[in-house]
Motif scaffolding. Structure first.
Motif, mmCIF file in Angstrom:
data_model
loop_
_atom_site.group_PDB
_atom_site.id
_atom_site.type_symbol
_atom_site.label_atom_id
_atom_site.label_comp_id
_atom_site.label_asym_id
_atom_site.label_seq_id
_atom_site.Cartn_x
_atom_site.Cartn_y
_atom_site.Cartn_z
ATOM 1 N N GLY A 79 0.820 -1.210 0.000
ATOM 2 C CA GLY A 79 0.000 0.000 0.000
ATOM 3 C C GLY A 79 0.856 1.262 0.000
ATOM 4 O O GLY A 79 1.998 1.255 0.436
ATOM 5 N N ARG A 80 0.270 2.319 -0.462
ATOM 6 C CA ARG A 80 0.992 3.588 -0.564
ATOM 7 C C ARG A 80 0.907 4.369 0.750
ATOM 8 O O ARG A 80 -0.062 4.246 1.490
ATOM 9 N N PRO A 81 1.912 5.205 1.016
ATOM 10 C CA PRO A 81 1.956 5.900 2.307
ATOM 11 C C PRO A 81 0.807 6.871 2.546
ATOM 12 O O PRO A 81 0.373 7.047 3.686
ATOM 13 N N VAL A 89 -3.112 16.566 1.855
ATOM 14 C CA VAL A 89 -3.603 16.989 0.552
ATOM 15 C C VAL A 89 -2.544 16.622 -0.491
ATOM 16 O O VAL A 89 -1.431 17.159 -0.467
ATOM 17 N N LEU A 90 -2.890 15.688 -1.358
ATOM 18 C CA LEU A 90 -1.956 15.263 -2.409
ATOM 19 C C LEU A 90 -1.927 16.289 -3.533
ATOM 20 O O LEU A 90 -2.946 16.901 -3.859
ATOM 21 N N LEU A 91 -0.760 16.443 -4.134
ATOM 22 C CA LEU A 91 -0.587 17.376 -5.245
ATOM 23 C C LEU A 91 -0.847 16.720 -6.591
ATOM 24 O O LEU A 91 -0.888 17.408 -7.616
ATOM 25 N N VAL A 92 -0.971 15.400 -6.590
ATOM 26 C CA VAL A 92 -1.230 14.632 -7.815
ATOM 27 C C VAL A 92 -2.372 13.668 -7.526
ATOM 28 O O VAL A 92 -2.635 13.351 -6.365
ATOM 29 N N PRO A 93 -3.033 13.189 -8.566
ATOM 30 C CA PRO A 93 -4.071 12.172 -8.327
ATOM 31 C C PRO A 93 -3.446 10.939 -7.677
ATOM 32 O O PRO A 93 -2.330 10.539 -8.038
ATOM 33 N N PRO A 94 -4.138 10.327 -6.735
ATOM 34 C CA PRO A 94 -3.556 9.158 -6.060
ATOM 35 C C PRO A 94 -3.400 7.979 -7.011
ATOM 36 O O PRO A 94 -4.359 7.586 -7.671
ATOM 37 N N PRO A 95 -2.179 7.436 -7.112
ATOM 38 C CA PRO A 95 -1.979 6.269 -7.971
ATOM 39 C C PRO A 95 -2.796 5.081 -7.450
ATOM 40 O O PRO A 95 -2.950 4.909 -6.242
ATOM 41 N N GLY A 134 12.994 10.418 -8.415
ATOM 42 C CA GLY A 134 12.798 9.555 -7.256
ATOM 43 C C GLY A 134 12.427 10.368 -6.025
ATOM 44 O O GLY A 134 11.501 10.011 -5.284
ATOM 45 N N PHE A 135 13.129 11.485 -5.815
ATOM 46 C CA PHE A 135 12.803 12.364 -4.689
ATOM 47 C C PHE A 135 11.386 12.915 -4.817
ATOM 48 O O PHE A 135 10.665 13.039 -3.828
ATOM 49 N N SER A 136 10.972 13.208 -6.045
ATOM 50 C CA SER A 136 9.633 13.771 -6.252
ATOM 51 C C SER A 136 8.553 12.825 -5.755
ATOM 52 O O SER A 136 7.520 13.262 -5.248
ATOM 53 N N ARG A 137 8.798 11.539 -5.867
ATOM 54 C CA ARG A 137 7.791 10.563 -5.440
ATOM 55 C C ARG A 137 7.661 10.549 -3.916
ATOM 56 O O ARG A 137 6.588 10.266 -3.387
ATOM 57 N N LEU A 138 8.744 10.878 -3.227
ATOM 58 C CA LEU A 138 8.690 11.006 -1.765
ATOM 59 C C LEU A 138 8.009 12.306 -1.379
ATOM 60 O O LEU A 138 7.163 12.336 -0.488
ATOM 61 N N TYR A 139 8.382 13.376 -2.043
ATOM 62 C CA TYR A 139 7.806 14.700 -1.797
ATOM 63 C C TYR A 139 6.286 14.659 -1.987
ATOM 64 O O TYR A 139 5.544 15.278 -1.233
ATOM 65 N N VAL A 142 3.658 9.643 -2.395
ATOM 66 C CA VAL A 142 3.048 8.513 -3.093
ATOM 67 C C VAL A 142 3.911 7.251 -3.036
ATOM 68 O O VAL A 142 3.488 6.193 -3.507
ATOM 69 N N HIS A 143 5.115 7.370 -2.475
ATOM 70 C CA HIS A 143 6.007 6.212 -2.321
ATOM 71 C C HIS A 143 6.726 6.280 -0.989
ATOM 72 O O HIS A 143 7.017 7.361 -0.476
ATOM 73 N N TRP A 144 7.031 5.114 -0.475
ATOM 74 C CA TRP A 144 7.878 4.962 0.698
ATOM 75 C C TRP A 144 9.333 5.110 0.252
ATOM 76 O O TRP A 144 9.659 4.802 -0.897
#
Length: 173
Positions: A79-81, A89-95, A134-139, A142-144
């Motif tokens: 599962g995603r974090p 509040v996510l900045l992108v649609p949740p994957p 890769g850092f963007s996905r943490l920011y 949406v990723h651990w």
């Protein structure tokens, strides 16, 4: 381990601001479906002197797709974090797919290692972009962190193997 990873992600959230939000969303968008890396491979394939390098990137990306999206994500099903932080509040649609490994990161590092394996100097700027992606996905939460590290490893192996495969095939001709 999950507590440590959440602490890292929460710490990164302290960096959020308007201009950085926009940059990070854009960089992450470049990696959607491997977009930037597929475009890079297409450009290299279109250039006569770069076709072998383009083939290395293509094969690395295909191997990454097989390993990451068709094998590991469904098999592990992590599962995603953001699911643990519904108030965020996510900045992108949740994957909607599984979290491990990070596909954005894996595709980026598949391209980097394929470029490196092909002897192309483009691996250096590609490494910078793949790391920022890769850092963007943490920011974006949406990723651990371990998803991103897994993406580096899976993508790196796929890219290296893709370049190795093309080098061996081209030697036979």
């Amino acid at each position: 381990m999950q507590g440590f990873e959440l602490a890292v992600l929460d710490g990164i959230q302290g960096l959020r601001c308007g201009w950085l939000d926009a940059v990070v969303v854009f960089v992450s968008w470049l990696g959607n479906n491997g977009l930037i890396w597929i475009l890079l491979a297409a450009v290299l394939l279109a250039l006569r002197k770069q076709r072998r390098t383009g083939l290395c990137v293509c094969f690395g990306l295909v191997l990454d797709l097989l390993l990451c999206n068709l094998l590991l994500k469904p098999l592990i099903g992590r599962g995603r974090p953001f699911l643990l932080r519904p108030e965020l509040v996510l900045l992108v649609p949740p994957p909607g797919d599984a979290s491990f490994p990070s596909g954005h990161t894996a595709a980026g590092f598949a391209a980097v290692l394929a470029l490196w394996g092909a002897g192309s100097p483009l691996w250096r700027p590609a490494l910078g972009l793949a790391a920022v992606m890769g850092f963007s996905r943490l920011y974006l939460y949406v990723h651990w962190p371990s998803d991103v590290l897994g993406g580096v490893l899976v993508g790196g192996v796929a890219g290296w193997a893709g370049a190795l495969l093309i080098r061996r095939v081209c030697k036979r001709k």
